[in-house]
Design a protein around this motif. Structure first.
Motif, mmCIF file in Angstrom:
data_model
loop_
_atom_site.group_PDB
_atom_site.id
_atom_site.type_symbol
_atom_site.label_atom_id
_atom_site.label_comp_id
_atom_site.label_asym_id
_atom_site.label_seq_id
_atom_site.Cartn_x
_atom_site.Cartn_y
_atom_site.Cartn_z
ATOM 1 N N SER A 151 0.833 -1.204 0.000
ATOM 2 C CA SER A 151 0.000 0.000 0.000
ATOM 3 C C SER A 151 0.868 1.254 0.000
ATOM 4 C CB SER A 151 -0.936 0.006 1.213
ATOM 5 O OG SER A 151 -1.901 -1.030 1.119
ATOM 6 N N GLY A 152 1.965 1.216 0.755
ATOM 7 C CA GLY A 152 2.877 2.347 0.772
ATOM 8 C C GLY A 152 3.492 2.599 -0.593
ATOM 9 N N LEU A 153 3.864 1.521 -1.308
ATOM 10 C CA LEU A 153 4.417 1.670 -2.640
ATOM 11 C C LEU A 153 3.386 2.259 -3.599
ATOM 12 C CD1 LEU A 153 6.425 -1.662 -3.052
ATOM 13 C CD2 LEU A 153 7.361 0.629 -2.744
ATOM 14 N N VAL A 154 2.129 1.810 -3.476
ATOM 15 C CA VAL A 154 1.067 2.336 -4.335
ATOM 16 C C VAL A 154 0.866 3.822 -4.083
ATOM 17 C CG1 VAL A 154 -1.415 2.257 -4.786
ATOM 18 C CG2 VAL A 154 -0.107 0.129 -4.637
ATOM 19 N N HIS A 155 0.865 4.224 -2.816
ATOM 20 C CA HIS A 155 0.719 5.642 -2.476
ATOM 21 C C HIS A 155 1.717 6.493 -3.249
ATOM 22 C CE1 HIS A 155 -1.718 5.886 1.486
ATOM 23 N NE2 HIS A 155 -2.051 4.784 0.835
ATOM 24 N N ALA A 199 -6.381 11.455 -0.335
ATOM 25 C CA ALA A 199 -7.167 12.107 0.713
ATOM 26 C C ALA A 199 -7.728 11.086 1.696
ATOM 27 C CB ALA A 199 -8.311 12.912 0.088
ATOM 28 N N ARG A 200 -8.092 9.920 1.214
ATOM 29 C CA ARG A 200 -8.641 8.859 2.070
ATOM 30 C C ARG A 200 -8.207 7.523 1.517
ATOM 31 N NH1 ARG A 200 -13.153 5.593 1.749
ATOM 32 N NH2 ARG A 200 -13.858 6.709 -0.123
ATOM 33 N N TRP A 201 -7.822 6.627 2.426
ATOM 34 C CA TRP A 201 -7.393 5.278 2.038
ATOM 35 C C TRP A 201 -7.982 4.295 3.028
ATOM 36 C CZ3 TRP A 201 -4.047 3.428 -1.878
ATOM 37 C CH2 TRP A 201 -3.687 2.085 -1.765
ATOM 38 N N GLU A 202 -8.733 3.327 2.537
ATOM 39 C CA GLU A 202 -9.344 2.306 3.391
ATOM 40 C C GLU A 202 -8.985 0.934 2.851
ATOM 41 O OE1 GLU A 202 -13.498 2.780 4.015
ATOM 42 O OE2 GLU A 202 -13.340 4.890 4.621
ATOM 43 N N ALA A 203 -8.197 0.201 3.619
ATOM 44 C CA ALA A 203 -7.841 -1.170 3.254
ATOM 45 C C ALA A 203 -8.848 -2.129 3.871
ATOM 46 C CB ALA A 203 -6.430 -1.497 3.736
ATOM 47 N N ARG A 204 -9.372 -3.023 3.096
ATOM 48 C CA ARG A 204 -10.331 -4.022 3.567
ATOM 49 C C ARG A 204 -9.591 -5.193 4.217
ATOM 50 N NH1 ARG A 204 -14.425 -0.731 3.906
ATOM 51 N NH2 ARG A 204 -15.165 0.064 1.891
ATOM 52 N N PRO A 205 -10.302 -6.060 4.932
ATOM 53 C CA PRO A 205 -9.643 -7.224 5.541
ATOM 54 C C PRO A 205 -8.984 -8.114 4.493
ATOM 55 C CG PRO A 205 -11.815 -6.876 6.498
ATOM 56 C CD PRO A 205 -11.716 -5.949 5.334
ATOM 57 N N THR A 213 -10.159 8.102 -1.827
ATOM 58 C CA THR A 213 -10.340 9.276 -2.662
ATOM 59 C C THR A 213 -8.986 9.965 -2.823
ATOM 60 O OG1 THR A 213 -10.906 10.641 -0.741
ATOM 61 C CG2 THR A 213 -12.736 9.620 -1.956
ATOM 62 N N ALA A 214 -8.863 10.718 -3.892
ATOM 63 C CA ALA A 214 -7.602 11.387 -4.182
ATOM 64 C C ALA A 214 -7.884 12.656 -4.966
ATOM 65 C CB ALA A 214 -6.674 10.464 -4.965
ATOM 66 N N ARG A 215 -6.826 13.453 -5.120
ATOM 67 C CA ARG A 215 -6.925 14.669 -5.919
ATOM 68 C C ARG A 215 -5.728 14.743 -6.859
ATOM 69 N NH1 ARG A 215 -11.055 17.761 -4.440
ATOM 70 N NH2 ARG A 215 -10.423 19.296 -6.016
ATOM 71 N N ALA A 216 -6.001 15.153 -8.082
ATOM 72 C CA ALA A 216 -4.965 15.447 -9.060
ATOM 73 C C ALA A 216 -5.190 16.887 -9.506
ATOM 74 C CB ALA A 216 -5.038 14.489 -10.240
ATOM 75 N N GLY A 217 -4.474 17.804 -8.878
ATOM 76 C CA GLY A 217 -4.750 19.221 -9.117
ATOM 77 C C GLY A 217 -6.113 19.577 -8.566
ATOM 78 N N ALA A 255 -11.202 15.855 -8.421
ATOM 79 C CA ALA A 255 -11.485 14.901 -7.352
ATOM 80 C C ALA A 255 -11.648 13.514 -7.968
ATOM 81 C CB ALA A 255 -12.752 15.298 -6.605
ATOM 82 N N LEU A 256 -10.956 12.537 -7.396
ATOM 83 C CA LEU A 256 -10.926 11.197 -7.960
ATOM 84 C C LEU A 256 -11.383 10.168 -6.943
ATOM 85 C CD1 LEU A 256 -7.382 11.414 -9.621
ATOM 86 C CD2 LEU A 256 -9.591 11.709 -10.777
ATOM 87 N N ALA A 257 -11.995 9.105 -7.439
ATOM 88 C CA ALA A 257 -12.276 7.914 -6.636
ATOM 89 C C ALA A 257 -11.209 6.877 -6.949
ATOM 90 C CB ALA A 257 -13.661 7.372 -6.951
ATOM 91 N N LEU A 258 -10.776 6.168 -5.929
ATOM 92 C CA LEU A 258 -9.665 5.215 -6.050
ATOM 93 C C LEU A 258 -10.158 3.834 -5.636
ATOM 94 C CD1 LEU A 258 -6.095 5.824 -4.639
ATOM 95 C CD2 LEU A 258 -7.331 3.751 -4.058
#
Length: 219
Positions: free
Chosen positions: A84-88, A96-102, A117-121, A124-127
């Motif tokens: 997950s850190g590498l993906v970040h 903006a928000r990261w939720e890892a499931r079980p 969720t994320a932002r590019a400039g 607003a993006l869904a991830l």
């Protein structure tokens, strides 16, 4: 949403990552994709870096293999957290928000979906994404693939179909047995006093052997 094509990428002995591409997909040149640094892990290699874009949607995939001689049950949480850190760092957006499931164990592999969720400039993006970790080949090397899809936060969702079609498939093998070092570390976590006493006894025995074998002065 329909996809225009499917790709199959070999990523480890006997394993391949299947990707469905969105209609109108355009390749992201490999030199434009963020580098993935796995040099801290001896023997690790990046076996796939893939990126496509289509009408505001971005699909990324990365796969890494590494020796698993220090594997032990429970390490999947640490490995997937590191993934997950590498993906970040590789997405090139502000998370903006990261939720890892079980984590789910499926046959000889582990899967973990995630979203956020994320932002590019100003956008607003869904991830959405998924990690898959398994073992392959006669050496039981670890193989980890992460697939991530970014799409506009507003509008009809499209990533779900692509992620559902993405699959690490092939001949998975059982995880290797943990070696002595890993067993000692895990035992130390569960029974620190007993392990400390055992290691102390081993150290004392080693000192006794050294003393017994040292050259003795002649009378």
């Amino acid at each position: 949403m329909s996809s225009s094509a499917a790709e199959l990428h070999g990523v480890a002995p006997g394993l391949a990552l299947r990707l469905a591409l969105p209609a109108g997909a355009r390749d992201v040149p490999e030199e434009a994709l963020p580098a993935i640094d796995v040099s801290a892990l001896a023997g690790a290699a990046v076996t796939l870096r893939r990126g496509v874009e289509a009408d505001g949607l971005s699909l990324r995939a990365v796969c890494v293999t590494a020796p698993s001689r220090h594997w032990a049950t429970g390490l999947e949480e640490l490995v997937l957290d590191r993934a997950s850190g590498l993906v970040h760092g590789a997405l090139g957006v502000t998370i903006a928000r990261w939720e890892a499931r079980p984590i789910r164990a499926v046959s000889h592999r582990f899967e973990q979906p995630f979203e956020g969720t994320a932002r590019a400039g100003e956008r607003a993006l869904a991830l959405h994404g998924r990690h898959v970790l398994g073992f392959a080949g006669s050496e039981r090397d670890a193989a980890l693939c992460s697939v991530v899809c970014l799409e506009p936060a507003q509008g009809a969702p499209r990533c779900g179909t692509l992620l559902a079609a993405a699959e690490l498939e092939g001949a998975f093998v059982a995880p290797p047995e943990p070696d002595l070092l890993v067993r000692t570390i895990f035992l130390a976590a569960d029974q620190p006093l007993a392990v400390a006493a055992a290691l102390g006894a081993l150290a004392a025995a080693a000192v006794a052997v050294v003393l017994a074998r040292r050259p003795r002065p002649r009378p």
